[in-house]
Design a protein around this motif. Sequence first.
Motif, short mmCIF file in Angstrom:
data_model
loop_
_atom_site.label_atom_id
_atom_site.label_comp_id
_atom_site.label_asym_id
_atom_site.label_seq_id
_atom_site.Cartn_x
_atom_site.Cartn_y
_atom_site.Cartn_z
N SER A 148 41.59 21.23 29.24
CA SER A 148 40.51 21.38 30.22
C SER A 148 39.83 22.74 30.06
CB SER A 148 41.08 21.25 31.63
OG SER A 148 40.20 21.82 32.59
N PRO A 149 38.53 22.84 30.35
CA PRO A 149 37.86 24.15 30.28
C PRO A 149 38.36 25.12 31.34
CG PRO A 149 36.39 22.46 31.18
CD PRO A 149 37.59 21.75 30.67
N ASP A 150 39.07 24.61 32.34
CA ASP A 150 39.63 25.48 33.37
C ASP A 150 41.00 26.05 32.98
OD1 ASP A 150 37.40 25.07 35.06
OD2 ASP A 150 38.21 23.13 35.66
N THR A 151 41.47 25.68 31.79
CA THR A 151 42.69 26.27 31.24
C THR A 151 42.44 27.76 31.01
OG1 THR A 151 43.19 24.20 30.08
CG2 THR A 151 44.32 26.16 29.29
N THR A 152 43.40 28.59 31.39
CA THR A 152 43.24 30.03 31.16
C THR A 152 43.59 30.37 29.72
OG1 THR A 152 45.51 30.65 31.74
CG2 THR A 152 43.90 30.53 33.55
N VAL A 153 43.13 31.53 29.30
CA VAL A 153 43.44 32.01 27.95
C VAL A 153 44.95 32.09 27.76
CG1 VAL A 153 43.36 34.06 26.49
CG2 VAL A 153 41.29 33.24 27.60
N LEU B 174 33.19 19.95 25.23
CA LEU B 174 32.48 21.22 25.42
C LEU B 174 32.48 22.08 24.16
CD1 LEU B 174 33.44 22.55 28.96
CD2 LEU B 174 31.40 21.31 28.25
N GLY B 175 33.58 22.05 23.42
CA GLY B 175 33.66 22.90 22.23
C GLY B 175 35.09 23.09 21.79
N VAL B 176 35.31 24.11 20.98
CA VAL B 176 36.65 24.37 20.44
C VAL B 176 36.91 25.87 20.47
CG1 VAL B 176 35.76 24.49 18.06
CG2 VAL B 176 38.17 23.93 18.45
N VAL B 177 38.15 26.25 20.79
CA VAL B 177 38.57 27.66 20.75
C VAL B 177 39.71 27.80 19.75
CG1 VAL B 177 37.88 28.17 23.12
CG2 VAL B 177 40.21 27.40 22.66
N ASP B 178 39.86 29.00 19.20
CA ASP B 178 40.97 29.24 18.28
C ASP B 178 41.81 30.42 18.77
OD1 ASP B 178 39.60 31.58 17.47
OD2 ASP B 178 38.52 30.47 15.92
N LEU C 93 38.82 29.09 29.53
CA LEU C 93 38.18 28.70 28.28
C LEU C 93 36.70 28.41 28.50
CD1 LEU C 93 40.93 26.47 26.62
CD2 LEU C 93 40.61 28.94 26.54
N ARG C 94 36.35 27.99 29.71
CA ARG C 94 34.94 27.74 30.02
C ARG C 94 34.13 29.04 29.82
NH1 ARG C 94 32.98 23.60 32.94
NH2 ARG C 94 34.97 23.18 34.00
N THR C 95 34.73 30.14 30.23
CA THR C 95 34.08 31.45 30.09
C THR C 95 33.89 31.79 28.61
OG1 THR C 95 35.23 32.16 32.09
CG2 THR C 95 34.22 33.89 30.75
N PRO D 90 40.54 21.81 20.96
CA PRO D 90 39.31 21.24 21.51
C PRO D 90 39.34 21.34 23.04
CG PRO D 90 40.32 19.75 19.91
CD PRO D 90 41.33 20.82 20.22
N VAL D 91 38.17 21.53 23.63
CA VAL D 91 38.07 21.68 25.08
C VAL D 91 37.16 20.58 25.62
CG1 VAL D 91 37.44 23.24 26.97
CG2 VAL D 91 38.33 24.18 24.81
N CYS D 92 37.70 19.77 26.55
CA CYS D 92 36.94 18.64 27.11
C CYS D 92 37.03 18.64 28.64
CB CYS D 92 37.50 17.30 26.60
SG CYS D 92 37.47 17.12 24.82
N GLU D 93 35.93 18.23 29.28
CA GLU D 93 35.93 18.06 30.73
C GLU D 93 36.85 16.89 31.10
OE1 GLU D 93 34.60 19.99 32.83
OE2 GLU D 93 32.69 20.81 32.14
N ASP D 94 37.18 16.79 32.40
CA ASP D 94 38.07 15.72 32.85
C ASP D 94 37.48 14.33 32.57
OD1 ASP D 94 39.83 17.61 33.71
OD2 ASP D 94 39.18 17.56 35.80
#
Length: 382
Positions: free
Chosen positions: A280-285, A310-314, A203-205, A301-305
């Motif tokens: 976590s942003p290190d979660t894979t798609v 960081l943001g949000v993905v859908d 998700l960071r990507t 929502p995506v948050c650091e530890d």
Amino acid sequence: HSTHKSVKSVKSMKSTTRAVKMADTTVLKLRPKAPMICHSSDTVLGVSQMLASKRGDAAIITDSSGGLAGIITDTDVTRRVVAKKLPPSSTRVSDVMTANPTCVSSSDSATDALVTMVENHFRHLPVTDDNGAVVGVLDIAKCLNDAITKLEKQKDKSSSAAEDAVKQMASLQGAGGAQAAALQQLLGPLLSQAFGGQSSPTLRTILAGKLSTIASPGTNLQEVGSMMAEARKAALVVDNGKLIGIFGFKDMMSRAIAKELPLELTSVSSVMTPNPESVSPDTTVLEALQIMHDNRFLTLPVCEDNGRVLGVVDVMDCVYASGGADGWRSIFASAMECDDITDTASVHSTHKSVKSVKSMKSTTRAVKMADTTVLKLRPKAP
């Protein structure tokens, strides 16, 4: 007579089964939602109130002759009405809808319809019958959930060894890790084959370089709506660096517009969904798709530890980040090939109800026999 009738029923059931098999690969297999229909002369307020009352997120708009004129979604309400400061009560839906939208016929290929949605970034797709009348609406998020469910059921049916492996992973990794491992085992080979062997991005990507939609609790809905419209993303409500809420396009339509709240005087904290789950942003798609599937989430929502937001993905972000339309074609096609276990279950329940009717008949006969005995006279207790 009843024997002849049941034989006839079996024959008709067989022909029905053949017809159902033919329909298995058409759009009908995807079980489109019933369309929520409004007229082109209706106001945005009226359409928003109708959708809010039915918990819908898209309306089909018809013209004076009853033909398809357009479609409007909860996202359109924020982008084309709220962000442009148009009055919902006097703005006609025909002025802000997507006119003459792409459609599919109920007899079209299910896989082709899904690929059309992925290729064109459509969240919703109207479904028409052979006469051109709208009979349903496809929602890519629902279709994706259904496809994953079908593949999971097929995996459960066909491989006990896989189930044992997942159980072993559960004991080693905990439930969350097992869910991700289960989907990796389920979709991993399909994704790898479909998308040319590439690994699932994180998700960071996905979030790199994307506009932020972070708002403070006191930010008014007019400002939040403009931010959401520009980024095409839900708003994350952050207080002192901590995520405290989320506010999406459906929330704007059903909690603010439909209730005629004054946008410039309403703070986002008063209508947000509080304390949303984050990843976590290190979660894979792939893991994100599993989490959304299991919890029926449309956004994450995506948050650091350390809690930094960081943001949000859908769902759509995850679909596009996983690869192109051709890759999803093979995954959707695999899902279409799976037998639907619920069909079998409904057949079993039908047999059960037939048996119940028979036992009810014998009970009725016993009661009839008892009707003419001394019991009919209702003797007093001794």
